[in-house]
Motif scaffolding. Structure first.
Motif, mmCIF file in Angstrom:
data_model
loop_
_atom_site.group_PDB
_atom_site.id
_atom_site.type_symbol
_atom_site.label_atom_id
_atom_site.label_comp_id
_atom_site.label_asym_id
_atom_site.label_seq_id
_atom_site.Cartn_x
_atom_site.Cartn_y
_atom_site.Cartn_z
ATOM 1 N N LEU A 242 0.802 -1.066 -0.004
ATOM 2 C CA LEU A 242 -0.039 0.072 0.075
ATOM 3 C C LEU A 242 0.882 1.383 0.142
ATOM 4 O O LEU A 242 0.769 2.257 -0.919
ATOM 5 C CB LEU A 242 -0.921 -0.156 1.313
ATOM 6 C CG LEU A 242 -1.813 1.184 1.010
ATOM 7 C CD1 LEU A 242 -2.821 1.170 0.002
ATOM 8 C CD2 LEU A 242 -2.413 1.206 2.663
ATOM 9 N N SER A 243 1.477 1.373 0.864
ATOM 10 C CA SER A 243 2.637 2.621 1.121
ATOM 11 C C SER A 243 3.855 2.609 0.345
ATOM 12 O O SER A 243 4.443 3.509 0.184
ATOM 13 C CB SER A 243 2.798 2.559 2.612
ATOM 14 O OG SER A 243 3.735 1.883 2.948
ATOM 15 N N GLY A 244 4.182 1.367 -0.004
ATOM 16 C CA GLY A 244 5.505 1.444 -0.673
ATOM 17 C C GLY A 244 6.794 1.282 0.329
ATOM 18 O O GLY A 244 8.003 1.338 -0.064
ATOM 19 N N LEU A 245 6.303 1.663 1.658
ATOM 20 C CA LEU A 245 7.488 1.700 2.528
ATOM 21 C C LEU A 245 7.939 0.226 2.788
ATOM 22 O O LEU A 245 7.336 -0.782 2.430
ATOM 23 C CB LEU A 245 6.847 2.170 4.087
ATOM 24 C CG LEU A 245 6.671 3.626 3.963
ATOM 25 C CD1 LEU A 245 5.945 4.090 5.443
ATOM 26 C CD2 LEU A 245 7.515 4.433 3.458
ATOM 27 N N ALA A 246 9.113 0.121 3.656
ATOM 28 C CA ALA A 246 9.648 -1.096 4.156
ATOM 29 C C ALA A 246 8.389 -1.923 5.155
ATOM 30 O O ALA A 246 7.607 -1.207 5.512
ATOM 31 C CB ALA A 246 10.773 -1.233 4.989
ATOM 32 N N ASN A 247 8.267 -3.219 4.993
ATOM 33 C CA ASN A 247 7.440 -3.886 5.793
ATOM 34 C C ASN A 247 7.962 -4.620 7.002
ATOM 35 O O ASN A 247 9.017 -4.474 7.037
ATOM 36 C CB ASN A 247 6.501 -4.872 4.977
ATOM 37 C CG ASN A 247 7.439 -6.294 4.620
ATOM 38 O OD1 ASN A 247 8.694 -6.057 5.043
ATOM 39 N ND2 ASN A 247 6.863 -7.033 3.676
ATOM 40 N N SER A 309 19.582 8.592 6.340
ATOM 41 C CA SER A 309 20.103 7.578 7.453
ATOM 42 C C SER A 309 18.951 6.960 7.965
ATOM 43 O O SER A 309 19.365 5.870 8.698
ATOM 44 C CB SER A 309 21.465 8.109 8.247
ATOM 45 O OG SER A 309 20.505 9.109 8.831
ATOM 46 N N ASP A 310 17.913 7.543 8.292
ATOM 47 C CA ASP A 310 16.809 6.929 9.066
ATOM 48 C C ASP A 310 16.177 5.831 8.458
ATOM 49 O O ASP A 310 16.130 5.661 6.982
ATOM 50 C CB ASP A 310 15.932 7.892 9.628
ATOM 51 C CG ASP A 310 16.551 9.163 10.295
ATOM 52 O OD1 ASP A 310 17.847 8.873 10.832
ATOM 53 O OD2 ASP A 310 16.187 10.254 10.117
ATOM 54 N N PHE A 311 15.229 5.073 9.054
ATOM 55 C CA PHE A 311 14.674 4.059 8.546
ATOM 56 C C PHE A 311 13.138 4.059 8.818
ATOM 57 O O PHE A 311 12.900 4.122 9.925
ATOM 58 C CB PHE A 311 15.162 2.736 9.113
ATOM 59 C CG PHE A 311 14.608 1.485 8.365
ATOM 60 C CD1 PHE A 311 15.083 0.827 7.037
ATOM 61 C CD2 PHE A 311 13.456 0.781 9.020
ATOM 62 C CE1 PHE A 311 14.611 -0.090 6.728
ATOM 63 C CE2 PHE A 311 12.988 -0.065 8.318
ATOM 64 C CZ PHE A 311 13.382 -0.979 7.242
ATOM 65 N N VAL A 312 12.365 3.864 7.956
ATOM 66 C CA VAL A 312 10.748 3.974 8.213
ATOM 67 C C VAL A 312 10.187 2.616 7.680
ATOM 68 O O VAL A 312 10.398 2.012 6.530
ATOM 69 C CB VAL A 312 10.040 5.152 7.792
ATOM 70 C CG1 VAL A 312 10.277 5.489 6.464
ATOM 71 C CG2 VAL A 312 8.558 5.140 8.221
ATOM 72 N N ALA A 313 9.167 2.127 8.194
ATOM 73 C CA ALA A 313 8.408 0.771 7.994
ATOM 74 C C ALA A 313 7.027 1.080 8.326
ATOM 75 O O ALA A 313 6.658 1.613 9.255
ATOM 76 C CB ALA A 313 8.943 -0.598 8.554
ATOM 77 N N ARG A 314 6.036 0.357 7.496
ATOM 78 C CA ARG A 314 4.600 0.264 8.026
ATOM 79 C C ARG A 314 4.507 -1.000 8.360
ATOM 80 O O ARG A 314 4.883 -2.034 7.672
ATOM 81 C CB ARG A 314 3.742 0.651 6.944
ATOM 82 C CG ARG A 314 2.343 0.619 7.078
ATOM 83 C CD ARG A 314 1.439 1.214 6.077
ATOM 84 N NE ARG A 314 0.152 0.842 6.373
ATOM 85 C CZ ARG A 314 -0.469 -0.312 5.794
ATOM 86 N NH1 ARG A 314 -0.061 -0.876 4.808
ATOM 87 N NH2 ARG A 314 -1.895 -0.469 6.037
ATOM 88 N N ILE A 315 4.126 -1.056 9.797
ATOM 89 C CA ILE A 315 4.004 -2.496 10.026
ATOM 90 C C ILE A 315 2.544 -3.106 10.323
ATOM 91 O O ILE A 315 2.444 -4.113 10.939
ATOM 92 C CB ILE A 315 4.842 -2.823 11.439
ATOM 93 C CG1 ILE A 315 4.320 -1.974 12.645
ATOM 94 C CG2 ILE A 315 6.424 -2.555 11.174
ATOM 95 C CD1 ILE A 315 4.786 -2.078 13.911
ATOM 96 N N GLY A 316 1.631 -2.383 10.342
ATOM 97 C CA GLY A 316 0.193 -2.583 10.479
ATOM 98 C C GLY A 316 -0.858 -1.468 10.052
ATOM 99 O O GLY A 316 0.161 -0.273 9.560
#
Ligand code: C2E
Ligand code: CA
Ligand code: CA
Length: 666
Positions: A242-247, A309-316
């Motif tokens: 959905l978001s294209g972010l990391a899962n 350098s930061d990391f973002v993920a959508r986890i739910g």
């Protein structure tokens, strides 16, 4: 059993060769037979010619010897005839070779053999008849040509050698060449293809044979395609569609690596658990489409605010995790967190619907709040619930104590800045005394924050934060202006031989224009450069760069006196003292506290001596007792400062206590 190409081709060649051999063998035998026929024919011609001649020559059995010369000639002229015999019944009458003096009874010519060659080889001899009349009576003698089989074999074996050369050696050579060629152009490429098919590690270079090259090319293409598909699958398994972010998978992988790295390098990082406030309401009231659209927008916004350098993920559903590991202070970290929350709180228009959303963030630190993924996530989650509990649209640290400290820091940061606008800062002054004469030679300006509610706040409580967040630049400017202003007032009142020292933080010296601006302010206020001294701390040497040294040099060259504060507590070394233009060394209060011990005394005396050697004046700080002063006097220290003489005082108090006396004294 599987044949390989090489064996298959060898087999094929072997079969072909065998057929060829059979054909040529047949031909060879034919050839041999016709030669044998020619030889036989020639021999029998010779035989009949000789019998005919002998029939003429021989007239009686008794003078048979006349035939000898003729037979000898025949034998010596024909290599295939070993010897010639004339036989009567079974008795040998004449022979050319004594080996054959035996009786020869039956016919020696083997007519039954299947071919001429066999006939030639099987027959010990050929035979004809000699007919002559002796006294009217017909005599018949037998004429035998004994065949020389060695000679005959010899003759045929020459032929056989040639045959063997052409049909034995050359084909083998040819076979070898074919093998080498096959190996190079077929077997080796095939082996390379096989390896490539198995391991796909090394792409074979183009082959010479068209079909092989076609196979190679299509293999390369196929593997490339598979590789791309694999990568796509890999990426798909790690991104949130959905978001294209990391899962979550990708987050776990990232955290595993980061935890290992951080453990090794002894570093901390922050895990932010971000949950949108009232997302369910948006979803329920505006529909899932808009909800999805909103999540996409939120993902984009978070991604925009954080650094690479930061990391973002959508986890739910509406839960995101941000991992920050490059920040130098809590303040910097909270700045980033606030930026994220600010960005998310902006109004969004989604399919013409204005949407307002806020977020709650919980923060846990590695390794303090958890040294593994599970506990970090749990604790950040707990902290996030805490943020929700406290009213949403805020962030909360996992530990209450840290949470409090951060909130306080943020409050301090805010009120510290407001205090400048509200004129809540003041400079207090503490006199500096000449130990020999007892005269006041100047004062150190020390900042105070007079908070309307809390009263006087000591600089130790806010200067470190101001240095951290950069506010010290602004505040430092205020200090310079304030000190200069105060000094010019005192100067107008008639004060002389007195200097005010102000404390300059290292950050301020990062500004290249500092020296220039400082001197300009003195000039604008008609002050001489010796009126205002500056105090820097040893810690400056830690961050030393050419810039610092240059600024100090310009100031010094212009006549500004420079004190090295808190001397002995930091990283002073003789080389710094020589490199930087220092006028005063200030012995830190901690050494004064210890003056009565041997170590303390040695230290103080050493500094005093060193100051004298390097042509610097030495000031002792924090002198609280008469004994301390006496001691300083005894070791030859130049000046002192401390509660013994006076605490830092407000302008009014300072003027009341000292300035009047000083002005009047002049
Ligand atoms: P500092 O430059 O080493 O200042 C000397 C500190 O010792 C002052 O604390 C002073 O009040 C205290 N002091 C002086 N004599 C005695 C004594 O006999 N006994 C005791 N116990 N203390 C004594 P203060 O004013 O609280 O300042 C603390 C520090 O804050 C200063 O240390 C300085 O590093 C910093 N600071 C103060 N004003 C400024 C400023 O305007 N700009 C900057 N950048 N830093 C400042
Ligand atoms: Ca100082
Ligand atoms: Ca000091």
């Amino acid at each position: 059993m599987l044949l390989n190409v090489q064996k298959f081709i060898i087999l094929l060649i072997a079969v072909l060769l065998s057929i060829l051999y059979i054909v040529f063998m047949y031909y060879h035998l034919q050839q041999q037979d016709s030669k044998a026929r020619v030889i036989l024919k020639d021999l029998s011609n010779n035989l009949s010619e000789t019998s005919y001649t002998l029939s003429k020559v021989i007239t009686s059995k008794k003078n048979i010897i006349v035939a000898r010369a003729i037979l000898d000639r025949v034998v010596s002229n024909n290599d295939f005839i070993q010897s010639a015999l004339i036989i009567d019944d079974a008795e040998v009458l004449l022979y050319t070779d004594p080996h054959y003096d035996k009786h020869v009874e039956k016919s020696l010519f083997n007519q039954e053999s299947e071919n001429f060659y066999a006939m030639l080889m099987d027959s010990p001899a050929i035979e004809g008849e000699i007919r002559f009349y002796e006294g009217g009576e017909l005599n018949v003698l037998r004429l035998l040509f004994v065949l020389n089989h060695d000679e005959i074999l010899n003759y045929f074996s020459e032929d056989r050698n040639t045959f063997l050369l052409y049909f034995g050696l050359y084909p083998i050579l040819l076979l070898l060449i074919v093998l080498v060629v096959i190996r190079k152009y077929l077997s080796a490429p095939l082996e390379k293809l096989r390896q490539f098919a198995y391991y796909q590690n090394e792409v074979p270079r183009p082959f010479k044979l068209q079909e092989l090259e076609a196979i190679r090319y299509s293999m390369v293409q196929t593997f490339q395609r598979l590789e791309n598909e694999k990568k796509e699958l890999y990426a798909m398994a790690r991104t949130d569609s959905l978001s294209g972010l990391a899962n979550r998978n990708s987050l776990n992988e990232y955290l595993e690596r980061l935890i290992a790295d951080s453990k090794r390098e002894n570093k901390e990082f922050a895990l932010l658990f971000l949950d949108l406030d009232h997302f369910k309401t948006v979803n329920d009231s505006l529909g899932h489409n808009i909800g999805d659209e909103l999540l996409k927008n939120i993902a984009l916004m978070i991604d925009e605010v954080i650094r690479s350098s930061d990391f973002v993920a959508r986890i739910g559903g509406d839960e995101f995790v941000v991992v920050l590991h490059k920040y130098s202070s809590l303040l910097e970290l909270t700045n980033i967190i606030e930026r994220i929350q600010q960005q998310l709180s902006k109004e969004l228009i989604i399919q013409t619907n204005p949407v307002h959303i806020s977020s709650s963030i919980g923060i846990a630190f590695f390794p303090k709040d958890g040294d593994n993924i599970v506990s970090l996530m749990q604790h950040a989650d707990i902290a996030m619930y805490e943020a929700k509990q406290k009213g949403r649209a805020r962030y909360h640290f996992f530990t209450e104590e840290l949470n409090k400290r951060v909130q306080e820091t943020i409050l301090l940061d805010k009120s510290m800045r407001e205090a400048l606008v509200n004129n809540e800062y003041q400079l207090f002054y503490q006199p500096k005394i000449d130990i020999k004469s007892g005269d006041i030679i100047g004062a150190e300006a020390l900042i105070r924050w007079i908070d309307p509610k809390q009263g006087i706040i000591a600089p130790d409580l806010f200067i470190p934060l101001a240095e951290d967040n950069g506010f010290i630049i602004e505040l430092g400017e205020w200090v310079v202006n304030e000190a200069v202003h105060q000094y010019s007032l005192w100067k107008m009142a008639g004060l002389k031989n007195f200097s005010v020292a102000i404390n300059i933080s290292t950050k301020q010296l990062l500004n290249i224009d500092f020296a220039h601006d400082f001197i300009a302010i003195l000039e604008q206020n008609d002050l001489s450069s010796s009126d205002i001294d500056i105090e820097i701390t040893e810690y400056m040497f830690l961050e030393q760069n050419q810039n610092n040294a240059d600024i100090l040099k310009v100031l010094h060259d212009n006549g500004v006196k420079i004190s090295l504060d808190d001397f002995g507590t930091g990283y002073s070394s003789l080389s710094y003292l020589k490199k930087f233009p220092i006028d005063y060394l200030k012995i830190d209060k901690s050494f004064m506290d210890d003056y009565a011990t041997q170590e303390g005394a040695i230290f103080i005396e050493t500094i005093v001596k060193m100051g004298q050697t390097l042509n610097m004046k030495v000031i002792a700080e924090g002198v609280e007792t008469h004994e301390q002063l006496q001691y300083l006097d005894s070791v030859g220290c130049d000046y002192y400062q401390g509660y013994y003489f006076s605490k830092p005082l407000s302008v009014e108090a300072f003027e009341k206590e000292f300035i009047r006396g000083l002005v009047n004294a002049v």
